[in-house]
Scaffold this active site. Structure first.
Site, PDB file in Angstrom:
ATOM      1  N   CYS A   1      -4.624   2.368  -3.550  1.00 30.01           N
ATOM      2  CA  CYS A   1      -3.459   3.201  -2.831  1.00 30.01           C
ATOM      3  C   CYS A   1      -2.301   2.217  -3.293  1.00 30.01           C
ATOM      4  O   CYS A   1      -1.464   2.179  -2.384  1.00 30.01           O
ATOM      5  CB  CYS A   1      -3.539   3.489  -1.449  1.00 30.01           C
TER       6      CYS A   1
ATOM      7  N   HIS B   1       0.962  -1.152   0.051  1.00 29.44           N
ATOM      8  CA  HIS B   1      -0.061  -0.031  -0.113  1.00 29.44           C
ATOM      9  C   HIS B   1       0.973   1.242   0.080  1.00 29.44           C
ATOM     10  O   HIS B   1       2.057   1.085   0.620  1.00 29.44           O
ATOM     11  CB  HIS B   1      -0.951   0.225   1.345  1.00 29.44           C
TER      12      HIS B   1
ATOM     13  N   ASP C   1       3.229  -4.573   8.037  1.00 26.94           N
ATOM     14  CA  ASP C   1       1.955  -3.643   8.141  1.00 26.94           C
ATOM     15  C   ASP C   1       0.905  -4.796   8.265  1.00 26.94           C
ATOM     16  O   ASP C   1       0.630  -5.378   7.386  1.00 26.94           O
ATOM     17  CB  ASP C   1       2.230  -2.979   6.568  1.00 26.94           C
TER      18      ASP C   1
ATOM     19  N   LYS D   1      -9.966  -0.848  11.056  1.00 27.37           N
ATOM     20  CA  LYS D   1     -10.147  -1.827  10.382  1.00 27.37           C
ATOM     21  C   LYS D   1     -10.623  -3.031  11.245  1.00 27.37           C
ATOM     22  O   LYS D   1     -10.507  -4.264  10.681  1.00 27.37           O
ATOM     23  CB  LYS D   1      -8.868  -2.237   9.198  1.00 27.37           C
TER      24      LYS D   1
ATOM     25  N   GLN E   1      -4.355  -5.065   7.101  1.00 30.35           N
ATOM     26  CA  GLN E   1      -5.456  -5.885   6.459  1.00 30.35           C
ATOM     27  C   GLN E   1      -5.314  -7.143   7.082  1.00 30.35           C
ATOM     28  O   GLN E   1      -6.133  -8.104   6.683  1.00 30.35           O
ATOM     29  CB  GLN E   1      -5.029  -5.970   4.827  1.00 30.35           C
TER      30      GLN E   1
END
Lengths: 415, 144
Positions: free
Chosen positions: A368, A125, A204, A230, A207
């Site tokens: 993104c 991303h 990261d 999220k 997600q």
């Protein structure tokens, strides 16, 4: 507890936003990769705090300030337990994943030297790409992008080659789960590989945090970050986990109240972890909301959520494959959370607009992740679909039926 | 070419009536897609950066000319919905006098409820295209 349709129907009662009509159709919300909905218990926790305990944290001696501070620190402890960090000192509250990554990237500006290498992957991303690219531009370090293999997974041989070639690897930053293809990276294996080259690694987890196992000690990662919004929490709150040894090497990047120890006209000393990275009044209500979201997720059961979201996604993939002319991006070994697709002759903006007339919320655009879309898959834009555990199989069917209804209209008009 | 016999307002009212008569949003879009389908595609040599409108999420190309104080409007986009809207704009504005285009209140998108389901970025993009057309028409009026 396995989440069957009956249990999910009950859970949906906690998310009143889901039971509304959009353009005369029941809302089908499949944009959870962008943000998840907030259940009533989280909203109540935030409201309760404002109604009974609100005061600025860490400063006052009075009762409300003590209560507010205790609530913030309880939330920190919940996050610690959620990711299995050794100490709550290793948990810094931030504005979100983007903020967390930027903090690390800016902190490293001091120590990264020209000739060092910073490694990311081609599936990142922008939030886990641009800060590192900028770090390299500012320091003269080499920005290396690990390519993907044919399936769309990070090519570990190529990653190894990049690490081998580098004179000194300053840091590696890689997504746990792609926000476009849903490719689940074997994070623990990648961490082991990176550590063999004496480099720290940032994961990261934006997600993955809701539906993958995110255990920082099992992963052995040095930094890990994610966002509250999220994972059923409010917006504007996120987490930066840092392994104590690596975290202590970083200088603070924002200065102000709360993060200092002694301030004189000559010099300032800083607080210990984690406060030295939390300048100014922290978003304590956000943190309390995030703590309540963790309680909710634990209450439903993380294993049950994982199983449910994987089943929904697998079913979605199977149904999408029925549609002629539709191409799914990537065929990763494991897909989690989301998937993206494109039609040869249909612009995703048109598709998402028509889907909205049917009450179905999807995401269209470059997600993104321009390097992944434009340079790896050679597409400008895609449509992304991300179910959460509170979605139903019936909703997936409604979505597929709507795609089958509107796609031919668009295909005909584009001839 | 040209609808000089009808005013900008009359042409807009006709479009608004047609769309409102349809009712549900998907059928409205189906009707809009007919306009998208009937808009001739711009050839590659005209799909150049100089003809691109800035500020659009979708790519929009506009070719504006003024002949004998009449606006000539050619347009294309990479998305169908925007192509449909561009074709409606051509229906309304092509062949009108530049001074009238410059002064026109273009209300048809709002009144036909077409803007309702557009996201903010797309609304801004279409706004940019309309602003470009009107600015060009105004510049031609001043020349006259």
């Amino acid at each position: 507890m396995k989440l069957n349709e009956g249990i999910v129907e009950g859970l949906r009662g906690d998310f009143p936003i889901l039971s509304q009509e959009i353009n005369g159709h029941p809302l089908v919300y499949l944009d959870n990769g962008a943000t998840t909905q907030v259940p009533d218990p989280v909203l109540r926790a935030i409201t309760r705090h404002y109604r009974t305990d609100n005061a600025n944290v860490h400063r006052g001696i009075h009762t409300l300030s003590e209560r507010s501070t205790a609530s913030l620190e309880r939330a920190r402890e919940k996050v610690r337990a959620f990711v299995n960090a050794e100490s709550s000192d290793e948990i810094v509250f931030t504005k979100g994943t983007t903020d967390s990554i930027n903090i690390v990237a800016r902190a490293l500006e001091e120590s990264v030297k020209a000739g060092d290498t910073v490694v990311v992957s081609a599936m990142e991303h922008h939030a886990n790409f641009v800060p590192w690219q900028q770090l390299c531009m500012h320091t003269g370090a080499h920005f290396a992008v690990a390519p993907l293999d044919e399936r769309g997974d990070v090519d570990r041989c190529e990653l190894k080659r990049l690490l081998e070639q580098a004179k000194h690897v300053a840091i590696v930053a890689i997504a746990h789960v792609s926000n476009v293809t849903g490719a689940v990276n074997p994070a623990a294996d990648i961490v082991r590989l990176v550590h063999a080259y004496d480099s720290p690694i940032l994961i990261d987890a934006a997600q993955s945090v809701r539906h993958e196992e995110v255990d920082v000690r099992a992963l052995d990662c040095d930094f890990l970050c994610f966002s509250g919004h999220k994972m059923l929490g409010p917006t504007g709150i996120g987490v930066l986990y840092g392994k104590r040894g690596e975290f202590e090497k970083l200088r603070p990047v924002e200065y102000g109240g709360e993060m200092v120890d002694v301030v004189t006209t000559q010099a300032t000393t800083f607080e210990k972890l984690p406060l030295r990275f939390e300048a100014g009044t922290p978003n304590y209500t956000g943190a309390i909301g995030l703590g309540a979201a963790i309680d909710y997720l634990e209450g439903v059961g993380r294993e049950a959520i994982r199983e449910r979201e994987h089943a929904l996604l697998a079913y979605t993939e199977k149904r999408l494959n029925e549609i002629e002319g539709l191409t799914l991006l990537g065929a990763p070994k494991r897909r989690g959370g989301c998937l993206s697709f494109a039609f040869d002759s249909i612009h995703p903006f048109d598709l998402a607009t028509l889907m909205d007339t049917q009450g179905i919320a999807l995401r269209s655009g470059n997600q993104c992740a321009q390097p992944l879309l434009h340079e790896v898959y050679q597409v400008q834009n895609v449509t992304r679909l991300t179910p959460a555990f509170y979605n139903t199989f019936e909703e997936i069917d409604l979505c597929i039926a709507a795609v089958k209804r509107v796609a031919p209209l668009l295909a005909t008009a584009s001839r | 070419m040209g609808n000089v016999q009808k005013s900008i307002a009359e042409l807009q009212d006709k479009i608004v009536d047609d769309f409102l008569a349809i009712g549900d949003p998907l059928s409205q879009y189906e009707y809009l897609l007919e306009f998208a389908a009937s808009l001739p595609k711009l050839d590659a040599q005209n799909k150049i950066d100089e003809n691109l409108v800035e500020g659009c999420q979708s790519r929009v190309w506009l070719i504006l000319e003024c002949k004998n104080d009449r606006l000539s409007l050619t347009a294309d986009s990479d998305t169908l919905i925007v192509r449909g809207i561009l074709n409606l704009l051509i229906e309304i504005l092509d062949g009108q006098s530049c001074s009238e285009v410059a002064a026109a209140d273009l209300y048809f998108l709002r009144e036909a409820n077409l803007m309702m389901t557009f996201n903010e970025a797309r609304r801004k993009g279409i706004g940019s295209a309309i602003a470009s057309i009107k600015a060009y028409a105004a510049s031609q009026t001043n020349l006259g």
